[in-house]
Motif scaffolding. Structure first.
Motif, PDB file in Angstrom:
ATOM      1  N   PHE A  48      -6.223 -73.065 -23.210  1.00 24.43           N
ATOM      2  CA  PHE A  48      -7.434 -73.424 -22.490  1.00 24.43           C
ATOM      3  C   PHE A  48      -7.311 -73.154 -20.992  1.00 24.43           C
ATOM      4  CE2 PHE A  48      -7.841 -75.667 -26.477  1.00 24.43           C
ATOM      5  CZ  PHE A  48      -9.148 -75.353 -26.829  1.00 24.43           C
ATOM      6  N   GLN A  49      -6.121 -73.320 -20.442  1.00 24.47           N
ATOM      7  CA  GLN A  49      -5.921 -72.972 -19.032  1.00 24.47           C
ATOM      8  C   GLN A  49      -6.200 -71.495 -18.819  1.00 24.47           C
ATOM      9  OE1 GLN A  49      -1.886 -74.328 -18.492  1.00 24.47           O
ATOM     10  NE2 GLN A  49      -2.545 -76.269 -17.578  1.00 24.47           N
ATOM     11  N   ASN A  50      -5.726 -70.673 -19.715  1.00 27.42           N
ATOM     12  CA  ASN A  50      -5.933 -69.238 -19.597  1.00 27.42           C
ATOM     13  C   ASN A  50      -7.395 -68.877 -19.856  1.00 27.42           C
ATOM     14  OD1 ASN A  50      -5.905 -66.319 -20.838  1.00 27.42           O
ATOM     15  ND2 ASN A  50      -4.090 -66.512 -19.545  1.00 27.42           N
ATOM     16  N   ALA A  51      -7.965 -69.435 -20.910  1.00 27.64           N
ATOM     17  CA  ALA A  51      -9.335 -69.080 -21.293  1.00 27.64           C
ATOM     18  C   ALA A  51     -10.350 -69.487 -20.233  1.00 27.64           C
ATOM     19  CB  ALA A  51      -9.680 -69.713 -22.634  1.00 27.64           C
ATOM     20  N   PHE A  52     -10.189 -70.660 -19.640  1.00 29.90           N
ATOM     21  CA  PHE A  52     -11.137 -71.146 -18.643  1.00 29.90           C
ATOM     22  C   PHE A  52     -10.710 -70.847 -17.204  1.00 29.90           C
ATOM     23  CE2 PHE A  52     -12.506 -74.126 -22.117  1.00 29.90           C
ATOM     24  CZ  PHE A  52     -13.803 -73.649 -22.221  1.00 29.90           C
ATOM     25  N   SER A  53      -9.667 -70.032 -17.046  1.00 32.33           N
ATOM     26  CA  SER A  53      -9.217 -69.665 -15.709  1.00 32.33           C
ATOM     27  C   SER A  53     -10.370 -69.057 -14.915  1.00 32.33           C
ATOM     28  CB  SER A  53      -8.075 -68.647 -15.811  1.00 32.33           C
ATOM     29  OG  SER A  53      -7.785 -68.120 -14.533  1.00 32.33           O
ATOM     30  N   GLN A  54     -10.398 -69.358 -13.640  1.00 33.14           N
ATOM     31  CA  GLN A  54     -11.440 -68.815 -12.769  1.00 33.14           C
ATOM     32  C   GLN A  54     -11.142 -67.379 -12.341  1.00 33.14           C
ATOM     33  OE1 GLN A  54     -12.246 -71.674  -9.587  1.00 33.14           O
ATOM     34  NE2 GLN A  54     -11.392 -73.230 -10.949  1.00 33.14           N
ATOM     35  N   PRO A  62      -8.799 -62.317 -22.009  1.00 31.34           N
ATOM     36  CA  PRO A  62     -10.222 -62.552 -21.761  1.00 31.34           C
ATOM     37  C   PRO A  62     -10.453 -63.972 -21.234  1.00 31.34           C
ATOM     38  CG  PRO A  62      -9.784 -62.621 -24.097  1.00 31.34           C
ATOM     39  CD  PRO A  62      -8.500 -62.224 -23.427  1.00 31.34           C
ATOM     40  N   ARG A  63     -11.619 -64.194 -20.678  1.00 27.71           N
ATOM     41  CA  ARG A  63     -11.977 -65.508 -20.138  1.00 27.71           C
ATOM     42  C   ARG A  63     -13.232 -66.022 -20.827  1.00 27.71           C
ATOM     43  NH1 ARG A  63      -7.233 -65.304 -18.348  1.00 27.71           N
ATOM     44  NH2 ARG A  63      -6.843 -64.552 -16.244  1.00 27.71           N
ATOM     45  N   LEU A  64     -13.306 -67.327 -20.946  1.00 27.83           N
ATOM     46  CA  LEU A  64     -14.520 -67.984 -21.405  1.00 27.83           C
ATOM     47  C   LEU A  64     -15.306 -68.396 -20.175  1.00 27.83           C
ATOM     48  CD1 LEU A  64     -13.141 -70.239 -24.280  1.00 27.83           C
ATOM     49  CD2 LEU A  64     -14.315 -68.035 -24.472  1.00 27.83           C
ATOM     50  N   ARG A  65     -16.591 -68.095 -20.176  1.00 30.42           N
ATOM     51  CA  ARG A  65     -17.448 -68.421 -19.044  1.00 30.42           C
ATOM     52  C   ARG A  65     -18.571 -69.342 -19.495  1.00 30.42           C
ATOM     53  NH1 ARG A  65     -13.622 -67.663 -16.089  1.00 30.42           N
ATOM     54  NH2 ARG A  65     -13.241 -65.672 -15.076  1.00 30.42           N
ATOM     55  N   LEU A  66     -18.608 -70.497 -18.878  1.00 27.07           N
ATOM     56  CA  LEU A  66     -19.641 -71.479 -19.172  1.00 27.07           C
ATOM     57  C   LEU A  66     -20.897 -71.235 -18.349  1.00 27.07           C
ATOM     58  CD1 LEU A  66     -17.272 -74.549 -19.387  1.00 27.07           C
ATOM     59  CD2 LEU A  66     -18.425 -73.402 -21.280  1.00 27.07           C
ATOM     60  N   MET A  67     -20.753 -70.430 -17.326  1.00 26.41           N
ATOM     61  CA  MET A  67     -21.876 -70.016 -16.485  1.00 26.41           C
ATOM     62  C   MET A  67     -21.455 -68.754 -15.737  1.00 26.41           C
ATOM     63  SD  MET A  67     -21.584 -72.841 -13.387  1.00 26.41           S
ATOM     64  CE  MET A  67     -22.804 -72.041 -12.355  1.00 26.41           C
ATOM     65  N   ASP A  68     -22.422 -68.079 -15.154  1.00 26.38           N
ATOM     66  CA  ASP A  68     -22.111 -66.881 -14.373  1.00 26.38           C
ATOM     67  C   ASP A  68     -21.342 -67.269 -13.115  1.00 26.38           C
ATOM     68  OD1 ASP A  68     -23.373 -65.181 -16.151  1.00 26.38           O
ATOM     69  OD2 ASP A  68     -25.299 -65.298 -15.100  1.00 26.38           O
ATOM     70  N   ASP A  69     -20.415 -66.417 -12.729  1.00 26.11           N
ATOM     71  CA  ASP A  69     -19.643 -66.638 -11.512  1.00 26.11           C
ATOM     72  C   ASP A  69     -20.459 -66.157 -10.322  1.00 26.11           C
ATOM     73  OD1 ASP A  69     -17.842 -66.919  -9.464  1.00 26.11           O
ATOM     74  OD2 ASP A  69     -16.277 -65.697 -10.375  1.00 26.11           O
ATOM     75  N   ASP A  70     -21.056 -67.112  -9.645  1.00 24.10           N
ATOM     76  CA  ASP A  70     -21.842 -66.791  -8.461  1.00 24.10           C
ATOM     77  C   ASP A  70     -21.043 -67.027  -7.187  1.00 24.10           C
ATOM     78  OD1 ASP A  70     -21.694 -69.539  -8.394  1.00 24.10           O
ATOM     79  OD2 ASP A  70     -23.860 -69.867  -8.405  1.00 24.10           O
ATOM     80  N   GLY A  71     -19.725 -67.303  -7.359  1.00 23.22           N
ATOM     81  CA  GLY A  71     -18.865 -67.571  -6.223  1.00 23.22           C
ATOM     82  C   GLY A  71     -19.014 -68.971  -5.658  1.00 23.22           C
ATOM     83  N   GLY A  72     -19.812 -69.796  -6.319  1.00 26.98           N
ATOM     84  CA  GLY A  72     -20.099 -71.119  -5.798  1.00 26.98           C
ATOM     85  C   GLY A  72     -19.184 -72.211  -6.315  1.00 26.98           C
ATOM     86  N   ASP A 126     -17.615 -72.679 -28.026  1.00 27.51           N
ATOM     87  CA  ASP A 126     -18.525 -71.957 -28.894  1.00 27.51           C
ATOM     88  C   ASP A 126     -19.664 -71.303 -28.122  1.00 27.51           C
ATOM     89  OD1 ASP A 126     -19.564 -71.026 -31.326  1.00 27.51           O
ATOM     90  OD2 ASP A 126     -20.576 -72.914 -31.778  1.00 27.51           O
ATOM     91  N   THR A 127     -20.187 -71.992 -27.113  1.00 31.07           N
ATOM     92  CA  THR A 127     -21.343 -71.462 -26.383  1.00 31.07           C
ATOM     93  C   THR A 127     -20.950 -70.614 -25.178  1.00 31.07           C
ATOM     94  OG1 THR A 127     -21.543 -73.478 -25.042  1.00 31.07           O
ATOM     95  CG2 THR A 127     -22.809 -73.378 -27.107  1.00 31.07           C
ATOM     96  N   ALA A 128     -19.671 -70.632 -24.805  1.00 27.52           N
ATOM     97  CA  ALA A 128     -19.234 -69.841 -23.660  1.00 27.52           C
ATOM     98  C   ALA A 128     -19.341 -68.349 -23.959  1.00 27.52           C
ATOM     99  CB  ALA A 128     -17.775 -70.189 -23.308  1.00 27.52           C
ATOM    100  N   SER A 129     -19.627 -67.595 -22.919  1.00 22.24           N
ATOM    101  CA  SER A 129     -19.595 -66.150 -23.078  1.00 22.24           C
ATOM    102  C   SER A 129     -18.143 -65.678 -22.901  1.00 22.24           C
ATOM    103  CB  SER A 129     -20.513 -65.469 -22.059  1.00 22.24           C
ATOM    104  OG  SER A 129     -20.107 -65.753 -20.747  1.00 22.24           O
TER     105      SER A 129
END
Length: 133
Positions: A48-54, A62-72, A126-129
């Motif tokens: 999970f540390q690797n998957a959700f890494s920023q 690969p990474r799981l993204r819960l939202m688009d990286d807008d740099g915020g 499941d819902t992450a891109s």
């Protein structure tokens, strides 16, 4: 309850093996996460540390993204929180349930709370891109 969690837990739950049901649900969430990111070399906290890494994805990471990286700040907060939450689920729930001999059976309501925690994590995965290099 997320289907991954209930699929992992239901047979043991129905027979009153609540602690084992939670452990089985945790294994199922881990396996489904491995499937989604295509990683069998990592599990639980490191997975999970690797998957959700920023950091951006790399070849084979690969990474799981819960939202688009807008740099915020929200992007950073959400992904840092997902990593910390996953670590808490595995370190604070799955590990004691799996490694401590002689623990009494969990009361049903406590086991349900633990399943709910894994359900939140499963829903996020499941819902992450999936972002690949």
């Amino acid at each position: 309850m997320h289907p991954w969690v209930w699929e992992g837990a239901k047979a043991l739950w129905r027979s009153g093996h609540f602690r084992e049901a939670v452990t089985a649900a945790a294994r199922k969430v881990n396996a489904e996460t491995q499937n989604k990111v295509g990683r069998r070399d990592l599990s639980e906290t490191k997975l999970f540390q690797n998957a959700f890494s920023q950091s951006p994805p790399k070849a084979g990471e690969p990474r799981l993204r819960l939202m688009d990286d807008d740099g915020g700040d929200t992007f950073r907060s959400v992904h840092r929180g997902a990593m910390a939450f996953a670590e808490g689920c595995y370190a604070g729930i799955r590990n004691p349930n799996s490694h401590e001999d002689g623990l009494p059976e969990l009361p049903e309501h406590e086991a349900l709370e633990q399943l709910a925690a894994f359900s939140v994590l499963a829903r996020w995965v499941d819902t992450a891109s999936l972002e690949t290099a």
